[in-house]
Design a protein around this motif. Sequence first.
Motif, PDB file in Angstrom:
ATOM      1  N   GLN A  63     -18.742  -3.449 -66.766  1.00 23.19           N
ATOM      2  CA  GLN A  63     -17.490  -4.132 -66.556  1.00 23.19           C
ATOM      3  C   GLN A  63     -16.650  -3.926 -67.736  1.00 23.19           C
ATOM      4  O   GLN A  63     -15.258  -3.869 -67.571  1.00 23.19           O
ATOM      5  N   ILE A  64     -16.988  -3.991 -68.982  1.00 20.01           N
ATOM      6  CA  ILE A  64     -16.164  -3.738 -70.002  1.00 20.01           C
ATOM      7  C   ILE A  64     -15.592  -2.230 -69.906  1.00 20.01           C
ATOM      8  O   ILE A  64     -14.392  -1.967 -70.075  1.00 20.01           O
ATOM      9  N   ARG A  65     -16.394  -1.336 -69.626  1.00 22.25           N
ATOM     10  CA  ARG A  65     -15.889   0.083 -69.729  1.00 22.25           C
ATOM     11  C   ARG A  65     -14.847   0.214 -68.490  1.00 22.25           C
ATOM     12  O   ARG A  65     -13.910   0.812 -68.349  1.00 22.25           O
ATOM     13  N   LEU A  66     -15.353  -0.365 -67.271  1.00 18.50           N
ATOM     14  CA  LEU A  66     -14.163  -0.157 -66.135  1.00 18.50           C
ATOM     15  C   LEU A  66     -13.039  -0.644 -66.339  1.00 18.50           C
ATOM     16  O   LEU A  66     -11.740  -0.182 -66.180  1.00 18.50           O
ATOM     17  N   LYS A  84      -9.777   1.443 -66.855  1.00 15.78           N
ATOM     18  CA  LYS A  84      -8.370   1.252 -66.148  1.00 15.78           C
ATOM     19  C   LYS A  84      -7.279   0.962 -66.704  1.00 15.78           C
ATOM     20  O   LYS A  84      -6.128   1.324 -66.182  1.00 15.78           O
ATOM     21  N   THR A  85      -7.210   0.152 -67.624  1.00 19.22           N
ATOM     22  CA  THR A  85      -6.224  -0.295 -68.395  1.00 19.22           C
ATOM     23  C   THR A  85      -5.528   1.132 -69.171  1.00 19.22           C
ATOM     24  O   THR A  85      -4.273   1.078 -69.156  1.00 19.22           O
ATOM     25  N   PHE A  96     -12.752   9.135 -60.640  1.00 24.20           N
ATOM     26  CA  PHE A  96     -13.273   8.740 -61.882  1.00 24.20           C
ATOM     27  C   PHE A  96     -13.773  10.010 -62.768  1.00 24.20           C
ATOM     28  O   PHE A  96     -14.312   9.739 -63.699  1.00 24.20           O
ATOM     29  N   GLU A  97     -13.329  11.150 -62.261  1.00 25.71           N
ATOM     30  CA  GLU A  97     -13.576  12.360 -63.043  1.00 25.71           C
ATOM     31  C   GLU A  97     -12.676  12.611 -64.379  1.00 25.71           C
ATOM     32  O   GLU A  97     -11.422  12.409 -64.211  1.00 25.71           O
ATOM     33  N   LEU A  98     -13.104  12.781 -65.247  1.00 27.13           N
ATOM     34  CA  LEU A  98     -12.570  13.098 -66.647  1.00 27.13           C
ATOM     35  C   LEU A  98     -11.919  14.629 -66.315  1.00 27.13           C
ATOM     36  O   LEU A  98     -12.441  15.603 -65.727  1.00 27.13           O
ATOM     37  N   SER A  99     -10.820  14.651 -67.074  1.00 22.88           N
ATOM     38  CA  SER A  99     -10.288  16.035 -67.069  1.00 22.88           C
ATOM     39  C   SER A  99     -10.946  17.043 -68.041  1.00 22.88           C
ATOM     40  O   SER A  99     -11.462  16.408 -68.936  1.00 22.88           O
ATOM     41  N   LYS A 100     -10.344  18.200 -67.966  1.00 28.12           N
ATOM     42  CA  LYS A 100     -11.044  19.139 -68.790  1.00 28.12           C
ATOM     43  C   LYS A 100     -10.896  18.746 -70.384  1.00 28.12           C
ATOM     44  O   LYS A 100     -11.918  18.838 -71.349  1.00 28.12           O
ATOM     45  N   GLU A 101      -9.551  18.361 -70.787  1.00 28.71           N
ATOM     46  CA  GLU A 101      -9.143  17.908 -72.084  1.00 28.71           C
ATOM     47  C   GLU A 101      -9.989  16.892 -72.173  1.00 28.71           C
ATOM     48  O   GLU A 101     -10.396  16.531 -73.529  1.00 28.71           O
ATOM     49  N   GLN A 102     -10.143  15.833 -71.531  1.00 27.83           N
ATOM     50  CA  GLN A 102     -10.922  14.713 -71.870  1.00 27.83           C
ATOM     51  C   GLN A 102     -12.272  14.749 -72.176  1.00 27.83           C
ATOM     52  O   GLN A 102     -12.873  14.107 -73.023  1.00 27.83           O
ATOM     53  N   ARG A 103     -12.790  15.547 -71.382  1.00 24.81           N
ATOM     54  CA  ARG A 103     -14.411  16.090 -71.500  1.00 24.81           C
ATOM     55  C   ARG A 103     -14.477  16.771 -72.922  1.00 24.81           C
ATOM     56  O   ARG A 103     -15.438  16.437 -73.470  1.00 24.81           O
ATOM     57  N   GLU A 104     -13.566  17.658 -73.237  1.00 30.71           N
ATOM     58  CA  GLU A 104     -13.684  18.242 -74.495  1.00 30.71           C
ATOM     59  C   GLU A 104     -13.622  17.507 -75.656  1.00 30.71           C
ATOM     60  O   GLU A 104     -14.303  17.291 -76.431  1.00 30.71           O
ATOM     61  N   ILE A 105     -12.503  16.424 -75.576  1.00 27.31           N
ATOM     62  CA  ILE A 105     -12.690  15.354 -76.742  1.00 27.31           C
ATOM     63  C   ILE A 105     -13.738  14.310 -76.783  1.00 27.31           C
ATOM     64  O   ILE A 105     -14.076  14.037 -77.899  1.00 27.31           O
TER      65      ILE A 105
END
Length: 393
Positions: free
Chosen positions: A305-308, A312-313, A3-12
Amino acid sequence: MDFELSKEQREIQGRAGAFVEEVCRPLEATWGVSDYEVPHDVFMNVVRKFREYGFRGLAVPKEAGGQGLGTVAKCLVYEEIVKSPVMHGLLATWSGFLDPHPALHDAPEWQKETYLYPILKEDKFYHINISEPGAGSDAAGIATTAVRDGDTYIINGIKRWAPPPNHPGITPKYLLCYAVTDASKGYEGISLFLVDYPNPGVKVLREYETMAPGTYLGRSCDYEYKNCVVPAKNLLGHEGMGFRYMMDQLNRNRTVIGARLGGTARWAQAQAVKRAKERITFGEPLAERQAVQWMLAESEMDVEQIRLMAYKTAWMLDKGLDARKEAAMVKCFAPVAACRVIDRAIQIHGGLGVLKENRFGQLYFQSRIAQIAEGSTEVMKMTIAREALRSYA
């Protein structure tokens, strides 16, 4: 499962947080409940800032002029920005949510220059024309026709539930019109057209105001196509592919809607928690009451639940996987769950919860409309059931 975000995703995600603090917070005291009441220069400054912070074309491939960061990144932004009431109406960010159609990614260069790049690089908008008076969630039932006439198509029909063109900040550069080119082929006879706007063959018949005034869902209209002449080269993609193009875009939109509703629900939950801690009744904070604690617990589960489901989608879409069922589940669950969370927040606030200035009503009705827009809850259940019957066979 990571579930860890990538560096680019954390940056955005961090950049979206900075947008909220640096652009939105200073405007909150004067930003009206209705986006339509905001002074034009203030509104357009937010539109420009949204682009300057890099939120246009997040999920559009780099080779098509976008950022190529995927649907997860787009979900992160739309979940984050609704932490500010300035973004609750989302009108100023409409073009960012409504990325240029995916079929434009592989279109001829002239179509990209005319209809793709202006949406990504400039402060331009477009509107989608799918629904009709007799065809809503049953999008395959549209009756608008496009008849080939030499080097042109002649379009006739009425389109409903599209934003009106008269708001100065969101006047469309073009309309994305779905029309029937071969009625004998059912949904495989639907095609997609890029219709320049303003256009002498298109007029607004009637405007509507919904239960969520001041938001991107707050106003709508009927567009009448009457012998509208469109160059044949403005066909997007191939004849008969319109319905597939439609589903491709809708599945992506439904997923981001889910993430945005997750952010809306989180904002309402944060307000409810704050109020429960501060409000003293019969000598104790509301937060000490079991009835209130259970409301907060139920809302916390709904938010999670909304977030998960949404993420995932989004991850599946970014992997190129078939996410029809998952997108339908997000679209089915998120609006209903968000309404529950907002309703509990109103209850915890008591009389203050129904004040217009506290914005719960605006968010509730926007979430309620989302149970219908871009595919009703019932139609989403049909999709989910159909896919379940296939997968368990």
